[in-house]
Design an enzyme around this catalytic site. Sequence first.
Site, PDB file in Angstrom:
ATOM      1  N   SER A   1       0.811  -1.228   0.000  1.00 43.20           N
ATOM      2  CA  SER A   1       0.000   0.000   0.000  1.00 43.20           C
ATOM      3  C   SER A   1       0.833   1.261   0.000  1.00 43.20           C
ATOM      4  CB  SER A   1      -0.911   0.030   1.233  1.00 43.20           C
ATOM      5  OG  SER A   1      -1.793  -1.048   1.203  1.00 43.20           O
TER       6      SER A   1
ATOM      7  N   THR B   1      -1.361   1.843   4.586  1.00 41.00           N
ATOM      8  CA  THR B   1      -0.795   3.189   4.512  1.00 41.00           C
ATOM      9  C   THR B   1      -0.088   3.553   5.812  1.00 41.00           C
ATOM     10  OG1 THR B   1      -2.429   3.990   2.977  1.00 41.00           O
ATOM     11  CG2 THR B   1      -1.508   5.626   4.460  1.00 41.00           C
TER      12      THR B   1
ATOM     13  N   THR C   1       1.417   6.871   0.974  1.00 37.51           N
ATOM     14  CA  THR C   1       0.625   5.736   0.481  1.00 37.51           C
ATOM     15  C   THR C   1       0.735   5.614  -1.032  1.00 37.51           C
ATOM     16  OG1 THR C   1      -1.587   4.740   0.556  1.00 37.51           O
ATOM     17  CG2 THR C   1      -1.510   7.074   0.062  1.00 37.51           C
TER      18      THR C   1
ATOM     19  N   ARG D   1      -6.770   9.149  -9.393  1.00 37.78           N
ATOM     20  CA  ARG D   1      -7.494   9.216  -8.121  1.00 37.78           C
ATOM     21  C   ARG D   1      -6.535   9.583  -6.968  1.00 37.78           C
ATOM     22  NH1 ARG D   1      -6.981   6.623  -2.881  1.00 37.78           N
ATOM     23  NH2 ARG D   1      -9.036   6.438  -1.963  1.00 37.78           N
TER      24      ARG D   1
ATOM     25  N   THR E   1      -6.003   6.077   8.074  1.00 32.66           N
ATOM     26  CA  THR E   1      -5.847   5.059   7.052  1.00 32.66           C
ATOM     27  C   THR E   1      -7.232   4.477   6.775  1.00 32.66           C
ATOM     28  OG1 THR E   1      -4.729   2.986   6.460  1.00 32.66           O
ATOM     29  CG2 THR E   1      -5.284   3.274   8.773  1.00 32.66           C
ATOM     30  N   GLY E   2      -7.383   3.866   5.616  1.00 31.22           N
ATOM     31  CA  GLY E   2      -8.686   3.303   5.273  1.00 31.22           C
ATOM     32  C   GLY E   2      -9.194   3.864   3.957  1.00 31.22           C
TER      33      GLY E   2
HETATM   34  C1  SD4 Z   1      -6.322   6.011   0.384  1.00 30.32           C
HETATM   35  N1  SD4 Z   1      -6.282   6.028   2.778  1.00 30.32           N
HETATM   36  O1  SD4 Z   1      -5.663   6.249  -0.617  1.00 30.32           O
HETATM   37  C2  SD4 Z   1      -5.615   5.497   1.625  1.00 30.32           C
HETATM   38  C3  SD4 Z   1      -5.632   4.014   1.570  1.00 30.32           C
HETATM   39  C4  SD4 Z   1      -5.058   3.357   2.748  1.00 30.32           C
HETATM   40  O2  SD4 Z   1      -3.675   1.701   3.438  1.00 30.32           O
HETATM   41  O3  SD4 Z   1      -5.172   3.747   3.883  1.00 30.32           O
HETATM   42  N2  SD4 Z   1      -4.332   2.302   2.480  1.00 30.32           N
HETATM   43  O4  SD4 Z   1      -7.546   6.115   0.405  1.00 30.32           O
END
Ligand code: SD4
Length: 343
Positions: free
Chosen positions: A84, A203, A221, A231, A254-255
């Site tokens: 990630s 991330t 990330t 994106r 994160t998320g």
């Molecule tokens: C995102 N928050 O690009 C990040 C993804 C993530 O571990 O947390 N990945 O939306």
Amino acid sequence: MLERRKFLQHSLLGSLAVLVGKNKIQAATGLSPASMVKPVVISTWAPNSKANLAAWKILSANGRALDAIEKGIHVTEADPTDQSVGYGGLPDRDGKVTVDSCVMDEKGNCGAVMCLEHILHPVSVARLVMEKTPHVQLVGEGALKFAVSEGFEKVNLLTPEAEKAWRNWLKASKYDPMITVEHLEERNRKNKVKPGQQNNHDTIGMLAIDMSGNLSGACSTSGMAFKMNGRVGDSPIIGAGLYVDNEVGAATATGVGEEIVRVCGSHVVVEMMRNGHSPEEACKKAIERIVKRNGIEKAKELQAAFVAINKQGEVGAYSLIAGFTYAVHTPDGAYTREAKHLL
Ligand code: SD4
């Protein structure tokens, strides 16, 4: 003798903290409660304890929080097993690894790069955007041009493993923020994520307080696996993926980035701490906003998590669903923990 006196002061402050609450300690003793726990570093996801260790070397030598965080994040950015972040990150649906990163320091300065290709350490480019340009954010080609002009080497971030995963994904081409393709399950097994709690979020968001009591933070990330080209998620957005207020505390996320952006998550966490909530309570409040917006059933399909630190060096975390882990390093040692979750 001096050491013993310091120890007694420390214990006395500890007992006072329990008895009267930390805010009253300063008035009672004249000693700053911020002197109680520092330095401290906290990162999203347990495997980032190795990044904390690199940060700790700088923090424990009286280094600046921002320098410690930058070095710490380099460890994860260069790690091909973290799919990630940076090198080894899963590409977008066009097969391109695009990275996002931001930094924020104790003076409220900040910098970010978004949708940047070919650069191993986006966190360092974000720092230079902050320090050397009149801007806060650079994206895509412009960010790459800036990085190269600053001497960063262009590299290929797509590892054979990540390319294989992408080719596999192309067969069904289904974008799923809770994706469960085999290699992710395999990684979850390695990271000891329990069945049913798979996620594709690793991330790194890192926050630290240094020996001078100053806070900083950064986030890095490669974004959501197999996202649309172009994106950008929450991670490089100040206020969403990261926020630092040196008077109050700092938070990072994160998320599923879209959900975190929609509630301006990390800023919410810091404002909640300003209103007197502990770092854990403050993170929970931001998660509650995501659930409120989506409704419980839809929210169960998502993951979002925050970690936070306050000016006293207290840390906390909270996630939407189970399985979010975080890593902390303090003068008392290092630990990893699974955060409490709402659903
Ligand atoms: C995102 N928050 O690009 C990040 C993804 C993530 O571990 O947390 N990945 O939306």
